[in-house]
Design a protein around this motif. Structure first.
Motif, PDB file in Angstrom:
ATOM      1  N   PHE A 520      46.800  40.433  44.791  1.00 24.46           N
ATOM      2  CA  PHE A 520      45.743  41.255  45.385  1.00 24.46           C
ATOM      3  C   PHE A 520      45.634  42.599  44.664  1.00 24.46           C
ATOM      4  O   PHE A 520      44.540  43.070  44.330  1.00 24.46           O
ATOM      5  N   SER A 521      46.785  43.211  44.404  1.00 30.77           N
ATOM      6  CA  SER A 521      46.791  44.522  43.768  1.00 30.77           C
ATOM      7  C   SER A 521      46.181  44.465  42.373  1.00 30.77           C
ATOM      8  O   SER A 521      45.391  45.336  41.987  1.00 30.77           O
ATOM      9  N   LEU A 522      46.498  43.442  41.616  1.00 30.62           N
ATOM     10  CA  LEU A 522      45.982  43.335  40.259  1.00 30.62           C
ATOM     11  C   LEU A 522      44.505  42.965  40.239  1.00 30.62           C
ATOM     12  O   LEU A 522      43.756  43.409  39.353  1.00 30.62           O
ATOM     13  N   ARG A 523      44.079  42.164  41.191  1.00 28.35           N
ATOM     14  CA  ARG A 523      42.657  41.833  41.265  1.00 28.35           C
ATOM     15  C   ARG A 523      41.803  43.052  41.608  1.00 28.35           C
ATOM     16  O   ARG A 523      40.585  43.037  41.415  1.00 28.35           O
ATOM     17  N   ALA A 524      42.457  44.104  42.088  1.00 33.62           N
ATOM     18  CA  ALA A 524      41.723  45.329  42.409  1.00 33.62           C
ATOM     19  C   ALA A 524      41.438  46.180  41.175  1.00 33.62           C
ATOM     20  O   ALA A 524      40.677  47.144  41.259  1.00 33.62           O
ATOM     21  N   VAL A 525      42.021  45.841  40.024  1.00 36.40           N
ATOM     22  CA  VAL A 525      41.806  46.616  38.803  1.00 36.40           C
ATOM     23  C   VAL A 525      40.488  46.183  38.170  1.00 36.40           C
ATOM     24  O   VAL A 525      40.364  45.039  37.712  1.00 36.40           O
ATOM     25  N   PRO A 526      39.486  47.054  38.112  1.00 34.78           N
ATOM     26  CA  PRO A 526      38.212  46.652  37.501  1.00 34.78           C
ATOM     27  C   PRO A 526      38.399  46.266  36.036  1.00 34.78           C
ATOM     28  O   PRO A 526      39.059  46.967  35.278  1.00 34.78           O
ATOM     29  N   GLY A 527      37.819  45.138  35.658  1.00 37.94           N
ATOM     30  CA  GLY A 527      37.854  44.735  34.265  1.00 37.94           C
ATOM     31  C   GLY A 527      39.069  43.950  33.839  1.00 37.94           C
ATOM     32  O   GLY A 527      39.187  43.584  32.665  1.00 37.94           O
ATOM     33  N   LEU A 528      40.000  43.683  34.750  1.00 32.09           N
ATOM     34  CA  LEU A 528      41.179  42.879  34.426  1.00 32.09           C
ATOM     35  C   LEU A 528      40.964  41.458  34.917  1.00 32.09           C
ATOM     36  O   LEU A 528      40.689  41.233  36.099  1.00 32.09           O
ATOM     37  N   ASN A 529      41.093  40.485  34.017  1.00 29.97           N
ATOM     38  CA  ASN A 529      41.025  39.077  34.400  1.00 29.97           C
ATOM     39  C   ASN A 529      42.400  38.623  34.877  1.00 29.97           C
ATOM     40  O   ASN A 529      43.371  38.690  34.116  1.00 29.97           O
ATOM     41  N   VAL A 530      42.487  38.175  36.109  1.00 29.36           N
ATOM     42  CA  VAL A 530      43.746  37.671  36.653  1.00 29.36           C
ATOM     43  C   VAL A 530      43.610  36.158  36.771  1.00 29.36           C
ATOM     44  O   VAL A 530      42.803  35.661  37.557  1.00 29.36           O
ATOM     45  N   VAL A 531      44.380  35.427  35.966  1.00 36.69           N
ATOM     46  CA  VAL A 531      44.208  33.985  35.822  1.00 36.69           C
ATOM     47  C   VAL A 531      45.476  33.286  36.300  1.00 36.69           C
ATOM     48  O   VAL A 531      46.551  33.481  35.726  1.00 36.69           O
ATOM     49  N   ARG A 532      45.332  32.454  37.340  1.00 37.58           N
ATOM     50  CA  ARG A 532      46.496  31.746  37.896  1.00 37.58           C
ATOM     51  C   ARG A 532      46.258  30.240  37.794  1.00 37.58           C
ATOM     52  O   ARG A 532      45.684  29.630  38.696  1.00 37.58           O
ATOM     53  N   PRO A 533      46.680  29.636  36.693  1.00 35.01           N
ATOM     54  CA  PRO A 533      46.433  28.203  36.510  1.00 35.01           C
ATOM     55  C   PRO A 533      47.265  27.341  37.449  1.00 35.01           C
ATOM     56  O   PRO A 533      48.384  27.695  37.827  1.00 35.01           O
ATOM     57  N   ALA A 534      46.699  26.166  37.806  1.00 32.39           N
ATOM     58  CA  ALA A 534      47.330  25.285  38.789  1.00 32.39           C
ATOM     59  C   ALA A 534      48.291  24.291  38.166  1.00 32.39           C
ATOM     60  O   ALA A 534      49.179  23.787  38.853  1.00 32.39           O
ATOM     61  N   ASP A 535      48.110  23.969  36.899  1.00 30.06           N
ATOM     62  CA  ASP A 535      49.018  23.051  36.221  1.00 30.06           C
ATOM     63  C   ASP A 535      48.994  23.359  34.730  1.00 30.06           C
ATOM     64  O   ASP A 535      48.328  24.312  34.285  1.00 30.06           O
ATOM     65  N   LEU A 556      47.884  36.165  32.581  1.00 27.80           N
ATOM     66  CA  LEU A 556      48.209  34.784  32.913  1.00 27.80           C
ATOM     67  C   LEU A 556      49.356  34.814  33.911  1.00 27.80           C
ATOM     68  O   LEU A 556      50.451  35.293  33.596  1.00 27.80           O
ATOM     69  N   VAL A 557      49.104  34.315  35.103  1.00 24.59           N
ATOM     70  CA  VAL A 557      50.076  34.355  36.195  1.00 24.59           C
ATOM     71  C   VAL A 557      50.630  32.944  36.363  1.00 24.59           C
ATOM     72  O   VAL A 557      49.912  32.033  36.769  1.00 24.59           O
ATOM     73  N   LEU A 558      51.920  32.774  36.042  1.00 22.43           N
ATOM     74  CA  LEU A 558      52.475  31.446  35.807  1.00 22.43           C
ATOM     75  C   LEU A 558      53.708  31.176  36.671  1.00 22.43           C
ATOM     76  O   LEU A 558      54.459  32.093  37.023  1.00 22.43           O
ATOM     77  N   GLY A 598      42.196  26.523  46.250  1.00 20.13           N
ATOM     78  CA  GLY A 598      43.575  26.855  45.923  1.00 20.13           C
ATOM     79  C   GLY A 598      43.704  27.436  44.534  1.00 20.13           C
ATOM     80  O   GLY A 598      42.822  27.285  43.679  1.00 20.13           O
ATOM     81  N   THR A 599      44.814  28.112  44.290  1.00 18.69           N
ATOM     82  CA  THR A 599      45.160  28.591  42.956  1.00 18.69           C
ATOM     83  C   THR A 599      46.613  28.238  42.683  1.00 18.69           C
ATOM     84  O   THR A 599      47.406  28.003  43.591  1.00 18.69           O
ATOM     85  N   GLY A 600      46.956  28.206  41.407  1.00 23.66           N
ATOM     86  CA  GLY A 600      48.339  28.057  41.020  1.00 23.66           C
ATOM     87  C   GLY A 600      49.036  26.886  41.670  1.00 23.66           C
ATOM     88  O   GLY A 600      48.460  25.804  41.857  1.00 23.66           O
TER      89      GLY A 600
END
Length: 719
Positions: A520-535, A556-558, A598-600
């Motif tokens: 949540f905190s990182l998604r609040a940063v304008p212009g930052l892509n927060v990517v949480r792949p599921a597999d 990339l959130v892994l 869902g994510t991740g």
């Protein structure tokens, strides 16, 4: 005529080309130009009157730094005001960011396109002279460094990038003989020396033996009435211990002494710091020391300064035509340097056509044809692999096709999977170990346990040229990096953060290592892509998408724990941010009854819950949402096709706090989340005990379906 046949050696010191190397002579016009610099600084800062005591605080270092800044732009640096992006230029980072006027006045005098009106507009909305210099707004500004310590830290990254780029393009010549050799200069202040990020990156620079980095430090002013209350260590000994070349220039020795110091610094293979306490020689009293509420210099200060210099005390923003013509000769010198460099560059390009092609491609950050064909895919559904492993496999697969891609981790290479197979480490040969062979042009970066430094260095690498840097650590440690991440987002730098161990799935390490609020905190940063792949397939797709985005930083959130290879995940779907993984039964019959998102590692729970709900006759769609930012960037028709507005029954499942999700699930939706810190246990136990199960998703779906049905009845809508 000297042996090289350079006619400039016979020119008088007043000739523009005679000053392209630092001479010892100091002309009367130089003295007048420095006096003009001081007066312009005083007028600029007094006129802006911004920031409470900030104006006077800006004036103090500006007065002291005026001769140094002038000497760098007019006597030392190779730069071309007519082409501020010239690749062969030296770079200057004003890390003493409160003194932005110091930089602006030199850019004006040297002919970068700023004019007196721009100086009058210091700190004004929309001006080309914002209070702290901003990358992309003002020609000649190399970086946005408004956070103390980050200018020095960014410069370390630039110096590292310069060496890596030389290794890609022209590794054979001796040091100093390549067309790609140049220097990174830094004007540093107490904020750089005292902030931890400055210490971290200074240590990295020493270990890396960055001989192309020269730092000037002056402790003229700090907020709390000087440094004795804050610091007592011997800076010369401290930087000597870091492995730097250290010089001390005393008060009153002036620009000539600094030029000698620069020559000595260039002759040393280590990074250099020049500790300086220059006399400001300005006669300016700092009213703010006695009156913190004052908004600028004392009313008599600036006129007194002008009188002391023999100038008209009533004149404001006055520049003698002869002085301006003299300083604008920097344009002539710049074009001459640029032409000389171009001749050498063309000779290099002719001899190295493949390297020239790489140089041109990196200059535009374009990707080679077919590069994404190298990305790995996995077809064995149900195979259990952590998404960090998928990311690592993608990096190794891209190593040969993308030589510009390089990076490492904050002492977590094996945990983060950030090492390309077979890649040497970046560093001096003597730093080699049995596990990590090093060479000066290596590819694997070792930041040490210095997450903040890593983030700032990545920014400097991205700013310097076209290489694509990445850096890894645990997601819970991303907090250390936040100032650097924020600056990357402000500047639009294509830095990639590899943040693993992304949830309570970390397991036995417990709540300190289990991020719950971070997404949540990182998604609040304008212009930052927060990517949480599921597999692992989505992890591969995440690398494809972040490398195609050249204007934003991406995270990339892994996972640490293994997750199954899922049916329906798509490499190309990741770039859309959200897409349908599993359609509802009889999709032609209209919208689904419910959408599960869902994510991740939790997407698998949504897929399993769908199977159960469909068995009960509930037409259920599953959506993977790896990146909110990319989904938001899609057109309205696409977003509607994935999340139909008419479907009010929705469930989101993610192992983090729920605050990210209300806008996607609406007031009739449900969120399966965690609203407290984690605990120490194996990940399977934690997911079960904290409610991350398919059963919990099914229960949430029933709740949402019931709320949607009640709402429809209340509105008289037929069910």
């Amino acid at each position: 005529m000297n042996p090289s046949g350079d006619p400039a050696s016979e020119l008088p010191v007043t000739h523009p080309l005679s000053r392209r190397e630092p001479p010892i002579e100091w002309a009367d016009l130089d003295t007048r130009a420095v006096d003009t610099t001081r007066v312009l600084l005083a007028d600029t800062i007094e006129h802006s009157g911004a920031g409470g005591p900030g104006a006077a605080m800006s004036l103090a270092p500006a007065m002291s730094l005026a001769p140094l800044a002038y000497g760098l732009y007019q006597r030392v640096m190779r730069h071309d005001p007519s082409d501020p992006a010239w690749p062969g230029r030296d770079r200057l980072i004003l890390s003493a960011e409160h003194s932005g006027a110091t930089l602006y006045v030199q850019l004006f005098l040297a002919g970068y396109g700023l004019e007196l009106e721009d100086l009058r507009e210091l700190g004004r909305l929309g001006s080309r002279t914002p209070g702290h210099p901003e990358y992309g707004r003002t020609p000649g500004v190399e970086a946005t460094v408004g956070v103390p310590g980050h200018g020095l830290a960014t410069a370390v990254g630039m110096a590292m990038a310069a060496r890596r780029e030389r290794g890609l393009f022209d590794p054979e010549p001796a040091p100093g003989d390549s067309v790609f050799d140049h220097h990174i200069y830094v004007i540093a202040s107490d904020g750089d020396i005292e902030e931890g990020v400055g210490a971290e990156t200074s240590s990295v620079a020493g270990r890396q033996q960055l001989g192309n980095l020269i730092v000037f430090y002056d402790n003229v002013f700090s907020n709390d009435d000087g440094t004795p209350t804050e610091r007592f260590e011997n800076l010369a000994k401290r930087y000597d211990a870091y492995g730097w070349h250290v010089q001390v220039v005393g008060r009153g020795e002036g620009v000539v002494a600094l030029q000698h110091a620069i020559a000595a610094a260039k002759a040393d293979p280590r990074p250099s710091i020049v500790l300086s306490h220059p006399s400001d020689q300005s006669g300016v009293r700092l009213a703010s020391r006695d009156d913190p509420d004052r908004s600028g210099p004392h009313p008599d200060e600036v006129p007194d300064l002008k009188r002391s210099l023999g100038l008209d005390p009533a004149a404001r923003f006055a520049v003698d035509d002869e002085v301006l013509a003299y300083t604008r000769e920097a344009v002539v010198r710049g074009k001459w340097w640029h032409e000389q460099w171009r001749e050498r560059f063309d000779a290099w390009a002719s001899a190295n056509p493949d390297r020239r092609a790489l140089f041109d491609r990196l200059a535009t950050r374009s990707l080679p044809d077919g590069w994404a064909d190298e990305l790995p895919t996995w077809r064995d559904e149900g195979q259990q692999l952590a998404t960090r492993r998928g990311s690592g496999a993608a990096l190794s697969a891209l190593a040969d096709v993308l030589p510009e891609l390089w990076g490492g981790s904050a002492d977590l290479a094996e945990s983060n999977d950030t090492t390309m197979e077979g890649a040497d480490s970046f560093g001096p040969v003597e730093a080699s170990t049995s596990m990590w062979p090093t060479n000066p042009y290596g590819r694997t970066l070792h930041f040490g346990i210095r997450e903040h430094a890593m983030g700032a260095i990545l920014n400097g690498i991205a700013l310097h040229g076209g290489t694509r840097p990445y850096g890894g650590t645990y997601l819970s440690f991303s907090d250390y990096m936040r100032p650097a991440v924020r600056l990357a987002a402000i500047m639009g730098l294509p830095v990639v953060y590899v943040w693993t161990h992304d949830s309570i799935g970390v397991g036995e390490d417990g709540p300190t290592h289990q991020p719950v609020e971070h997404l949540f905190s990182l998604r609040a940063v304008p212009g930052l892509n927060v990517v949480r792949p599921a597999d692992v397939n989505e992890a591969s797709g995440a690398w494809k998408a972040v490398l195609e985005d050249t204007h934003h930083p991406s995270a990339l959130v892994l996972t640490r724990q293994p997750v199954p290879v899922l049916d329906g995940t798509q490499i190309d779907g990741v770039a859309r941010g959200g897409y349908v993984v599993a359609e509802e039964s009889n999709a032609a019959a209209g919208d689904p009854d419910i959408v599960l998102i869902g994510t991740g590692s939790e997407l698998q729970l949504a897929i399993e819950a769908r199977t159960r709900l469909e068995a009960e006759g509930v037409r259920t769609r599953v959506v993977s949402m790896p990146c909110f930012e990319w989904f938001d960037a899609q057109d309205a028709d696409y977003r509607e096709s994935v999340l139909p507005f008419s479907v009010r029954a929705r469930v989101a499942v993610e192992a983090g706090i729920a605050k990210s999700w209300p806008r996607f699930v609406g007031d009739l939706g449900e969120i399966v989340s965690i609203e407290h810190f984690g605990a120490s246990a194996d990940y399977k136990t934690l997911f079960r005990e904290f409610g991350f199960t398919a059963e919990a998703v099914v229960d949430a779906a029933r709740e949402s379906l019931a709320k949607a049905a009640n709402f429809s009845r209340s509105q008289g809508i037929p069910l």
